[in-house]
Design a protein around this motif. Structure first.
Motif, PDB file in Angstrom:
ATOM      1  N   ASP A 187       3.711  -1.597 -29.025  1.00 54.21           N
ATOM      2  CA  ASP A 187       3.778  -2.298 -27.736  1.00 54.21           C
ATOM      3  C   ASP A 187       3.495  -1.408 -26.534  1.00 54.21           C
ATOM      4  O   ASP A 187       3.817  -1.767 -25.403  1.00 54.21           O
ATOM      5  N   ILE A 188       2.884  -0.242 -26.735  1.00 49.92           N
ATOM      6  CA  ILE A 188       2.718   0.664 -25.594  1.00 49.92           C
ATOM      7  C   ILE A 188       1.308   0.687 -25.007  1.00 49.92           C
ATOM      8  O   ILE A 188       1.101   1.210 -23.919  1.00 49.92           O
ATOM      9  N   TYR A 189       0.336   0.122 -25.707  1.00 53.72           N
ATOM     10  CA  TYR A 189      -1.041   0.199 -25.228  1.00 53.72           C
ATOM     11  C   TYR A 189      -1.436  -1.074 -24.482  1.00 53.72           C
ATOM     12  O   TYR A 189      -1.232  -2.183 -24.964  1.00 53.72           O
ATOM     13  N   GLY A 203       4.344  -8.594 -33.351  1.00 50.33           N
ATOM     14  CA  GLY A 203       4.621  -7.600 -32.316  1.00 50.33           C
ATOM     15  C   GLY A 203       3.443  -6.758 -31.871  1.00 50.33           C
ATOM     16  O   GLY A 203       3.617  -5.782 -31.141  1.00 50.33           O
ATOM     17  N   GLY A 204       2.249  -7.104 -32.293  1.00 52.84           N
ATOM     18  CA  GLY A 204       1.062  -6.395 -31.824  1.00 52.84           C
ATOM     19  C   GLY A 204       0.627  -5.220 -32.675  1.00 52.84           C
ATOM     20  O   GLY A 204      -0.365  -4.552 -32.353  1.00 52.84           O
ATOM     21  N   PHE A 205       1.319  -4.971 -33.783  1.00 52.59           N
ATOM     22  CA  PHE A 205       1.014  -3.810 -34.614  1.00 52.59           C
ATOM     23  C   PHE A 205      -0.422  -3.831 -35.129  1.00 52.59           C
ATOM     24  O   PHE A 205      -1.105  -2.803 -35.141  1.00 52.59           O
ATOM     25  N   PHE A 206      -0.895  -4.975 -35.571  1.00 50.89           N
ATOM     26  CA  PHE A 206      -2.209  -5.041 -36.210  1.00 50.89           C
ATOM     27  C   PHE A 206      -3.367  -5.091 -35.211  1.00 50.89           C
ATOM     28  O   PHE A 206      -4.529  -5.015 -35.607  1.00 50.89           O
ATOM     29  N   LEU A 207      -3.066  -5.212 -33.926  1.00 51.56           N
ATOM     30  CA  LEU A 207      -4.106  -5.207 -32.897  1.00 51.56           C
ATOM     31  C   LEU A 207      -4.143  -3.910 -32.106  1.00 51.56           C
ATOM     32  O   LEU A 207      -5.147  -3.590 -31.469  1.00 51.56           O
ATOM     33  N   ALA A 208      -3.069  -3.139 -32.145  1.00 53.27           N
ATOM     34  CA  ALA A 208      -2.955  -1.940 -31.315  1.00 53.27           C
ATOM     35  C   ALA A 208      -3.878  -0.821 -31.777  1.00 53.27           C
ATOM     36  O   ALA A 208      -4.171  -0.698 -32.970  1.00 53.27           O
ATOM     37  N   PRO A 209      -4.327   0.019 -30.844  1.00 60.48           N
ATOM     38  CA  PRO A 209      -5.034   1.242 -31.235  1.00 60.48           C
ATOM     39  C   PRO A 209      -4.014   2.276 -31.715  1.00 60.48           C
ATOM     40  O   PRO A 209      -2.802   2.098 -31.534  1.00 60.48           O
ATOM     41  N   ALA A 210      -4.495   3.354 -32.284  1.00 61.68           N
ATOM     42  CA  ALA A 210      -3.596   4.437 -32.691  1.00 61.68           C
ATOM     43  C   ALA A 210      -3.408   5.453 -31.573  1.00 61.68           C
ATOM     44  O   ALA A 210      -2.451   6.226 -31.584  1.00 61.68           O
ATOM     45  N   SER A 211      -4.330   5.459 -30.604  1.00 61.17           N
ATOM     46  CA  SER A 211      -4.236   6.366 -29.462  1.00 61.17           C
ATOM     47  C   SER A 211      -5.181   5.852 -28.385  1.00 61.17           C
ATOM     48  O   SER A 211      -5.912   4.879 -28.604  1.00 61.17           O
ATOM     49  N   THR A 212      -5.176   6.517 -27.238  1.00 60.42           N
ATOM     50  CA  THR A 212      -6.089   6.103 -26.171  1.00 60.42           C
ATOM     51  C   THR A 212      -7.408   6.861 -26.218  1.00 60.42           C
ATOM     52  O   THR A 212      -8.463   6.293 -25.935  1.00 60.42           O
ATOM     53  N   VAL A 221      -1.472   3.785 -21.475  1.00 62.75           N
ATOM     54  CA  VAL A 221      -0.175   3.786 -22.156  1.00 62.75           C
ATOM     55  C   VAL A 221       0.909   3.377 -21.182  1.00 62.75           C
ATOM     56  O   VAL A 221       0.985   3.881 -20.067  1.00 62.75           O
ATOM     57  N   ASP A 222       1.754   2.455 -21.609  1.00 61.08           N
ATOM     58  CA  ASP A 222       2.872   1.980 -20.798  1.00 61.08           C
ATOM     59  C   ASP A 222       4.135   2.010 -21.656  1.00 61.08           C
ATOM     60  O   ASP A 222       4.291   1.219 -22.576  1.00 61.08           O
ATOM     61  N   TYR A 223       5.018   2.964 -21.364  1.00 57.95           N
ATOM     62  CA  TYR A 223       6.228   3.134 -22.151  1.00 57.95           C
ATOM     63  C   TYR A 223       7.410   2.328 -21.614  1.00 57.95           C
ATOM     64  O   TYR A 223       8.511   2.431 -22.135  1.00 57.95           O
ATOM     65  N   SER A 224       7.199   1.532 -20.577  1.00 57.72           N
ATOM     66  CA  SER A 224       8.317   0.928 -19.864  1.00 57.72           C
ATOM     67  C   SER A 224       9.089  -0.112 -20.680  1.00 57.72           C
ATOM     68  O   SER A 224      10.253  -0.388 -20.384  1.00 57.72           O
ATOM     69  N   ASN A 225       8.466  -0.699 -21.700  1.00 55.63           N
ATOM     70  CA  ASN A 225       9.152  -1.745 -22.449  1.00 55.63           C
ATOM     71  C   ASN A 225      10.370  -1.226 -23.204  1.00 55.63           C
ATOM     72  O   ASN A 225      11.418  -1.877 -23.255  1.00 55.63           O
TER      73      ASN A 225
END
Length: 204
Positions: free
Chosen positions: A95-97, A29-38, A119-123
């Motif tokens: 899944d927001i970045y 689900g992308g957890f290990f690739l995502a940043p923690a913030s922008t 950041v995209d919260y639409s999902n």
């Protein structure tokens, strides 16, 4: 061991019902690739996993300190609960970045492009802590009440709608009832403010 391997190993050792499904979701689900913030702590690829492990490490050390001062807390701060609440508090961010290209002025005053995130919260447009709780419950993880409260309120008052007296009452009641809630709040703030890099450039 890599950060990914450490997180999966710790979660696996909790032997909690539903944890296998959660681990599979983290991997896909992308957890290990995502940043923690922008723009703040962990604002680079893999920052979310790094932050989560830092929160776990801080939480376990804070737990040891708390028990040395108040041994009666041991039953309210079981190791598996600390692991689950600290490592999974931010799964809502998986899944927001979205990767984007932004522009900035370099040291010579010239504009240059650089890789960044938006950041995209639409999902799945829900709040922060409650989204993490819902994701984990949907995956079948058997969460205790104190784990739910700790994950839901890990942002402390930063996640409160200022007009909601009910929300303020809930977060105060959760902190009073569940020591795990206060522990994860402290560990999250400690990791993001004192341990993690806030100026590192993005790495891909």
């Amino acid at each position: 061991m890599t950060i990914k391997e450490q997180i999966l190993d710790i979660l696996d050792k909790t032997d909690r019902a539903g944890i296998d499904e959660v681990m599979e979701w983290l991997k896909s689900g992308g957890f290990f690739l995502a940043p923690a913030s922008t723009n703040f702590h962990g604002n680079y690829e893999g920052g979310l996993a790094e932050h989560s492990l830092n929160v776990y490490t801080a939480a376990m050390r804070l737990r040891s300190t708390a028990l040395s001062l108040n041994p009666a807390l041991e039953q309210q701060l079981p190791v598996d609960s600390v692991a689950i609440a600290s490592l999974l508090h931010d799964v809502c961010k998986a899944d927001i970045y979205k990767e984007v290209t932004k522009k900035r002025q370099n040291s010579f005053g010239r504009w240059e492009e650089y890789p960044s995130y938006t950041v995209d919260y639409s999902n799945f447009p829900l709040g922060h802590g409650e989204k993490s709780v819902i994701i984990l419950l949907r995956l079948g993880l058997d969460l205790t009440d104190d784990e739910i409260a700790a994950i839901r309120w890990h942002m402390t008052a930063w996640d409160l709608p200022f007009q909601s007296r009910e929300a303020l009452g809930n977060i105060n009641a959760a902190k009073d009832k569940y020591p795990l809630c206060a522990l994860v709040q402290l560990a999250d703030g400690f990791a993001s403010s004192l341990i993690e890099d806030t100026v590192r450039q993005y790495s891909f």
